[in-house]
Design a protein around this motif. Structure first.
Motif, mmCIF file in Angstrom:
data_model
loop_
_atom_site.group_PDB
_atom_site.id
_atom_site.type_symbol
_atom_site.label_atom_id
_atom_site.label_comp_id
_atom_site.label_asym_id
_atom_site.label_seq_id
_atom_site.Cartn_x
_atom_site.Cartn_y
_atom_site.Cartn_z
ATOM 1 N N GLN A 118 0.832 -1.205 0.000
ATOM 2 C CA GLN A 118 0.000 0.000 0.000
ATOM 3 C C GLN A 118 0.868 1.257 0.000
ATOM 4 O O GLN A 118 0.587 2.217 -0.727
ATOM 5 C CB GLN A 118 -0.936 0.005 1.214
ATOM 6 N N LYS A 119 1.923 1.202 0.833
ATOM 7 C CA LYS A 119 2.831 2.348 0.885
ATOM 8 C C LYS A 119 3.490 2.553 -0.465
ATOM 9 O O LYS A 119 3.548 3.684 -0.983
ATOM 10 C CB LYS A 119 3.881 2.118 1.968
ATOM 11 N N LEU A 120 3.982 1.463 -1.075
ATOM 12 C CA LEU A 120 4.615 1.547 -2.396
ATOM 13 C C LEU A 120 3.623 2.027 -3.449
ATOM 14 O O LEU A 120 3.933 2.912 -4.254
ATOM 15 C CB LEU A 120 5.191 0.173 -2.777
ATOM 16 N N ASN A 121 2.412 1.453 -3.409
ATOM 17 C CA ASN A 121 1.362 1.888 -4.337
ATOM 18 C C ASN A 121 1.059 3.368 -4.144
ATOM 19 O O ASN A 121 0.894 4.117 -5.113
ATOM 20 C CB ASN A 121 0.086 1.068 -4.141
ATOM 21 N N HIS A 122 0.966 3.792 -2.868
ATOM 22 C CA HIS A 122 0.671 5.191 -2.574
ATOM 23 C C HIS A 122 1.792 6.098 -3.098
ATOM 24 O O HIS A 122 1.520 7.128 -3.735
ATOM 25 C CB HIS A 122 0.482 5.379 -1.065
ATOM 26 N N GLU A 123 3.050 5.711 -2.825
ATOM 27 C CA GLU A 123 4.185 6.517 -3.299
ATOM 28 C C GLU A 123 4.185 6.621 -4.820
ATOM 29 O O GLU A 123 4.317 7.715 -5.374
ATOM 30 C CB GLU A 123 5.514 5.908 -2.814
ATOM 31 N N PHE A 124 4.037 5.461 -5.491
ATOM 32 C CA PHE A 124 4.049 5.493 -6.954
ATOM 33 C C PHE A 124 2.819 6.207 -7.499
ATOM 34 O O PHE A 124 2.903 6.898 -8.506
ATOM 35 C CB PHE A 124 4.185 4.088 -7.538
ATOM 36 N N GLN B 157 1.322 8.708 -6.048
ATOM 37 C CA GLN B 157 1.621 10.128 -5.892
ATOM 38 C C GLN B 157 2.585 10.598 -6.976
ATOM 39 O O GLN B 157 2.390 11.648 -7.580
ATOM 40 C CB GLN B 157 2.211 10.410 -4.498
ATOM 41 N N GLN B 158 3.625 9.789 -7.224
ATOM 42 C CA GLN B 158 4.599 10.161 -8.258
ATOM 43 C C GLN B 158 3.948 10.211 -9.629
ATOM 44 O O GLN B 158 4.159 11.150 -10.395
ATOM 45 C CB GLN B 158 5.787 9.180 -8.258
ATOM 46 N N PHE B 159 3.119 9.171 -9.928
ATOM 47 C CA PHE B 159 2.430 9.167 -11.224
ATOM 48 C C PHE B 159 1.441 10.320 -11.320
ATOM 49 O O PHE B 159 1.326 10.968 -12.365
ATOM 50 C CB PHE B 159 1.697 7.842 -11.458
#
Length: 158
Positions: free
Chosen positions: A41-47, A49-51
């Motif tokens: 979830q954290k990785l998905n959230h970070e990516f 946000q970046q996307f």
């Protein structure tokens, strides 16, 4: 019976150990699964946000490109208008040049005719003057010859 009791006790302990082991394993697996899920979830959230940031910047770039395209289209339209006006002005100037050239040729022809007429008039006047001078010279010459003949006659008679 003692063996059965011992076996039953061992069985119960085995079941307890198994249940405790399963419980501990399940807790560890749940903990690992929750940790992995949180990391995903954290990785998905970070990516995400970046996307999202990247797509927002891309949107801004696309809008800027569209604005620049519109500005360029407007500039091209203005340039076309300027060139059309310049073409119209050049066409009018060419017409003016052509008219001036035609007027110049007409004036040159008229001047040439006028000069020919002046020359012809001057030649006629010169001819008349020459004819008058010839008559005058002839009359002077005749008068001189007459005077000479009179003198000769007078000298012969006297």
């Amino acid at each position: 019976a003692d063996i059965n009791k011992a076996l039953l006790a061992k069985r119960k302990r085995l079941e307890m150990y198994t249940k405790a082991s399963l419980k501990t394993s399940n807790q560890k697996i749940e903990h690992v699964w929750k940790t992995q899920q949180e990391q995903r979830q954290k990785l998905n959230h970070e990516f995400s946000q970046q996307f999202l940031t990247l797509f927002q910047q891309w949107d801004v770039d696309v809008q800027k490109a569209e604005e620049q395209e519109e500005k360029l289209a407007n500039m091209l339209r203005q340039q076309q208008k300027v060139f059309q006006q310049a073409r119209i002005v050049q066409s009018q100037r060419l017409k003016t040049i052509k008219q001036l050239y035609e007027q110049f040729l007409k004036s040159m022809e008229e001047l040439e005719k006028s000069n020919e007429n002046l020359l012809a008039g001057a030649q006629n006047e010169l001819r008349k003057e020459m004819a008058m001078l010839q008559k005058k010279i002839m009359m002077d010459t005749q008068q001189q010859e007459m005077a000479t003949v009179r003198k000769s006659l007078q000298s012969m008679l006297f």
